[in-house]
Design a protein around this motif. Structure first.
Motif, PDB file in Angstrom:
ATOM      1  N   GLN A 103      -3.549  13.261  -7.402  1.00  0.00           N
ATOM      2  CA  GLN A 103      -4.764  12.686  -6.846  1.00  0.00           C
ATOM      3  C   GLN A 103      -5.977  13.080  -7.703  1.00  0.00           C
ATOM      4  O   GLN A 103      -6.804  12.239  -8.042  1.00  0.00           O
ATOM      5  CB  GLN A 103      -4.947  13.153  -5.414  1.00  0.00           C
ATOM      6  CG  GLN A 103      -5.916  12.275  -4.655  1.00  0.00           C
ATOM      7  CD  GLN A 103      -5.766  12.474  -3.164  1.00  0.00           C
ATOM      8  OE1 GLN A 103      -5.589  13.591  -2.693  1.00  0.00           O
ATOM      9  NE2 GLN A 103      -5.830  11.391  -2.421  1.00  0.00           N
ATOM     10  N   SER A 143      -8.628  10.413  -9.752  1.00  0.00           N
ATOM     11  CA  SER A 143      -9.746  10.082  -8.872  1.00  0.00           C
ATOM     12  C   SER A 143     -11.051   9.995  -9.652  1.00  0.00           C
ATOM     13  O   SER A 143     -11.328  10.812 -10.523  1.00  0.00           O
ATOM     14  CB  SER A 143      -9.862  11.133  -7.763  1.00  0.00           C
ATOM     15  OG  SER A 143     -10.346  12.324  -8.306  1.00  0.00           O
ATOM     16  N   THR A 196       1.864   4.700  -2.842  1.00  0.00           N
ATOM     17  CA  THR A 196       2.042   6.127  -2.567  1.00  0.00           C
ATOM     18  C   THR A 196       3.448   6.566  -2.981  1.00  0.00           C
ATOM     19  O   THR A 196       3.628   7.631  -3.588  1.00  0.00           O
ATOM     20  CB  THR A 196       1.802   6.405  -1.076  1.00  0.00           C
ATOM     21  OG1 THR A 196       0.526   5.877  -0.715  1.00  0.00           O
ATOM     22  CG2 THR A 196       1.837   7.901  -0.788  1.00  0.00           C
ATOM     23  N   SER A 253      -6.000   3.035  -6.967  1.00  0.00           N
ATOM     24  CA  SER A 253      -6.246   3.690  -5.680  1.00  0.00           C
ATOM     25  C   SER A 253      -4.970   3.787  -4.863  1.00  0.00           C
ATOM     26  O   SER A 253      -4.183   2.854  -4.798  1.00  0.00           O
ATOM     27  CB  SER A 253      -7.312   2.936  -4.897  1.00  0.00           C
ATOM     28  OG  SER A 253      -6.779   1.727  -4.432  1.00  0.00           O
ATOM     29  N   PHE A 254      -4.738   4.944  -4.285  1.00  0.00           N
ATOM     30  CA  PHE A 254      -3.584   5.131  -3.408  1.00  0.00           C
ATOM     31  C   PHE A 254      -3.929   6.207  -2.383  1.00  0.00           C
ATOM     32  O   PHE A 254      -4.820   7.020  -2.590  1.00  0.00           O
ATOM     33  CB  PHE A 254      -2.339   5.545  -4.200  1.00  0.00           C
ATOM     34  CG  PHE A 254      -2.494   6.843  -4.938  1.00  0.00           C
ATOM     35  CD1 PHE A 254      -2.197   8.059  -4.323  1.00  0.00           C
ATOM     36  CD2 PHE A 254      -2.957   6.861  -6.250  1.00  0.00           C
ATOM     37  CE1 PHE A 254      -2.346   9.258  -4.993  1.00  0.00           C
ATOM     38  CE2 PHE A 254      -3.113   8.062  -6.929  1.00  0.00           C
ATOM     39  CZ  PHE A 254      -2.813   9.268  -6.306  1.00  0.00           C
ATOM     40  N   ASP A 255      -3.213   6.176  -1.265  1.00  0.00           N
ATOM     41  CA  ASP A 255      -3.374   7.209  -0.244  1.00  0.00           C
ATOM     42  C   ASP A 255      -2.269   8.210  -0.414  1.00  0.00           C
ATOM     43  O   ASP A 255      -1.116   7.829  -0.646  1.00  0.00           O
ATOM     44  CB  ASP A 255      -3.240   6.597   1.153  1.00  0.00           C
ATOM     45  CG  ASP A 255      -4.402   5.678   1.442  1.00  0.00           C
ATOM     46  OD1 ASP A 255      -5.530   6.040   1.050  1.00  0.00           O
ATOM     47  OD2 ASP A 255      -4.173   4.611   2.022  1.00  0.00           O
ATOM     48  N   GLU A 314       0.827  -1.208   0.000  1.00  0.00           N
ATOM     49  CA  GLU A 314       0.000   0.000   0.000  1.00  0.00           C
ATOM     50  C   GLU A 314       0.863   1.261   0.000  1.00  0.00           C
ATOM     51  O   GLU A 314       0.617   2.199  -0.743  1.00  0.00           O
ATOM     52  CB  GLU A 314      -0.942   0.016   1.218  1.00  0.00           C
ATOM     53  CG  GLU A 314      -2.163  -0.865   1.073  1.00  0.00           C
ATOM     54  CD  GLU A 314      -2.932  -0.620  -0.221  1.00  0.00           C
ATOM     55  OE1 GLU A 314      -3.223   0.548  -0.531  1.00  0.00           O
ATOM     56  OE2 GLU A 314      -3.218  -1.595  -0.944  1.00  0.00           O
ATOM     57  N   ASN A 315       1.879   1.258   0.827  1.00  0.00           N
ATOM     58  CA  ASN A 315       2.719   2.448   0.917  1.00  0.00           C
ATOM     59  C   ASN A 315       3.632   2.593  -0.299  1.00  0.00           C
ATOM     60  O   ASN A 315       4.008   3.690  -0.675  1.00  0.00           O
ATOM     61  CB  ASN A 315       3.538   2.439   2.209  1.00  0.00           C
ATOM     62  CG  ASN A 315       4.095   3.818   2.519  1.00  0.00           C
ATOM     63  OD1 ASN A 315       3.394   4.820   2.367  1.00  0.00           O
ATOM     64  ND2 ASN A 315       5.361   3.894   2.925  1.00  0.00           N
ATOM     65  N   GLU A 328      -0.210  11.360   1.359  1.00  0.00           N
ATOM     66  CA  GLU A 328       0.069  12.136   2.559  1.00  0.00           C
ATOM     67  C   GLU A 328       0.949  13.252   2.077  1.00  0.00           C
ATOM     68  O   GLU A 328       1.896  13.006   1.323  1.00  0.00           O
ATOM     69  CB  GLU A 328       1.009  11.370   3.455  1.00  0.00           C
ATOM     70  CG  GLU A 328       0.499  10.315   4.310  1.00  0.00           C
ATOM     71  CD  GLU A 328       1.748   9.688   4.941  1.00  0.00           C
ATOM     72  OE1 GLU A 328       2.202  10.193   5.968  1.00  0.00           O
ATOM     73  OE2 GLU A 328       2.257   8.725   4.359  1.00  0.00           O
TER      74      GLU A 328
END
Lengths: 307, 307
Positions: free
Chosen positions: A297, A301, A260, B301-303, A256-257, B305
């Motif tokens: 993003q 999206s 990013t 999909s990604f987060d 997951e990271n 920060e």
């Protein structure tokens, strides 16, 4: 938290359809360091330069928290020099000159002060040297990322396969993934390459973004559509620097990271191509980076409703 | 809610590195109809076929809610026939045979029963014919989408420019966007093309996904990385059918909803390439589509920060 970066610090002379430069600073480790130093200190550099590599460049890097104890300076030889000309598509290029100079003698030595680093970025280099770096580390880093290129697939495939067994993440471009796997489909290529050792594979596709493969999972990171790509030199290394910089800062090496981290790498690379050489990388601020991350993003999206 | 679809219903014979077919059913309007009929009824078809077009194909389409009142059947001529061979990259192809047959006489007529349709999908066709269709509609549809190709840019540019002023969404591939705008950068190309009339521009990049431009906004839809691309024929038309099908079903033509529509189109196209011709499009269920939409969401999909 520290990252060891191994690669070239060098000079480039670049021609694109939009302009050309005289000899300017370049090299894979230079670009990685500029990108990663936005996220953590220290970046521990391992490289080799000649008497002609500019002191101001060294000072600039130091001021960003880049340690140069592992950079050998050869007093009677010149730095590695590469010159190339990009085609209109900015994805393909012809090499005009390769003067190895100091690079012919490069035998990377990890300084005692670098021992214990948790992250290792092995820039594109002879696979034997990449392996020697790993073997010099008394404690295995939490994450080892390796970049390579078609040249080593053609001239040192056995050595490359050996070092592939020792790393966590491999970064290549699409043509290299096809060459290494003998598969045209990138999905099939990824499956084969993941059997060679790395648990994660990143396939860089330039203006078409990047793919991250891990087990049966896949992530597609877009590239930001840019009005002008001025000079793609160093974009891949800048991507790598942003990628490992984000992972090291967050101390999280989950899939997951990593998604990013790929977005962060892509954002950094999108700055790199805006000017010749690492010039743009010297200018950008944390605020610029944050704004661009928000653009990424926005870029991908969407809401999904099921049928 | 109805969609008028204008385009070819035809035969193709296809060679790819993975196999070849005899004459099978194809044509832009055929693919659009298969895709769109997953989302709404009726799909109101406008096309022309010869005596040889299979009745079973017509029946299959009818059973999916596709109206054929606007499909002219010419009793003494053959249907349009195209034959081509794809290269290894599946993005480029050579045309081996083009037999226009009935297509030489195509003069699309909108049946009275189609008047009042809220959506119009103009498949790739001579720009004059596309314009004539728009002019036949007494009430302007809520959304007009136009597909075209490089051939018309080279042989009927003035006509194409005229019809571009009358449509809302233009769909082209990356090479066509460059050709139409004389710009290499797709961002610059998009800016120029959006000045030619359409408010939305979709640039299709095959395995590299698709871009949606609108004003200063841009959306990047990935393509699903596929293990095998068996036959790309019709993928663009299937994409168009999914796109307009979703918009018509949801009756929402906002930029936000167009993003979703592009993902829906991409999902449908990812099925299309799995088998020769429209075969796979006949098999898939709503459940298959939903599962694939979820895969698309996973894929990007990604987060984020901020630094």
């Amino acid at each position: 938290m520290s990252v060891i970066v191994v690669g070239t610090m060098a000079f480039d002379a670049i021609e694109t359809p939009f302009g050309k430069t005289e000899k300017i600073v370049g090299g894979s480790a230079t670009y990685v360091a500029y990108a990663a130093s936005n996220f953590l200190k220290p970046v521990q550099q391992v490289s080799i330069v000649g008497y002609d590599f500019p002191g101001e460049e060294m000072d600039e890097l130091k001021s960003r928290g880049v340690q140069l104890d592992g950079v050998e300076i050869v007093k009677d030889k010149k730095s590695f020099f590469w010159s190339g000309r990009y085609h209109m598509d900015m994805n393909t290029r012809d090499t005009l000159i390769t003067d190895l100079n100091v690079l012919a003698d490069f035998n990377p030595q990890i300084p005692e002060s670098y021992q214990g680093a948790e992250f290792l970025m092995l820039g594109n280099l002879m696979p034997k040297l990449q392996k020697s770096v790993i073997e010099q580390l008394r404690e295995r880093p939490k994450l080892i990322v390796l970049d390579t290129m078609n040249f080593w697939m053609e001239t040192a495939l056995d050595d490359l396969k050996e070092v592939l067994k020792m790393v966590d993440v491999l970064m290549v471009n699409d043509a290299e993934a096809r060459e290494l796997s003998h598969e045209f489909s990138l999905v099939k290529a990824a499956k084969k390459i993941l059997l060679m050792g790395p648990k994660y594979l990143i396939i860089k596709k330039g203006e078409h973004g990047a793919l991250l493969f891990h087990g049966d999972e896949v992530f597609y990171a877009p590239a930001l559509p840019l009005e002008d790509v001025f000079d793609p030199t160093g974009a891949g290394d800048t991507f790598a620097g942003g990628f490992i910089g984000h992972l090291a800062r967050t101390k999280d090496v989950s899939f997951e990271n990593m998604k990013t981290a790929i977005i962060v790498g892509s954002a950094l690379a999108s700055f790199c191509v805006e000017k010749f050489g690492p010039e743009r990388m010297r200018e950008i601020t944390k605020d610029d980076i944050d704004k661009r991350l928000m653009q990424f993003q926005e870029l991908v999206s969407f809401d999904i409703e099921l049928v």
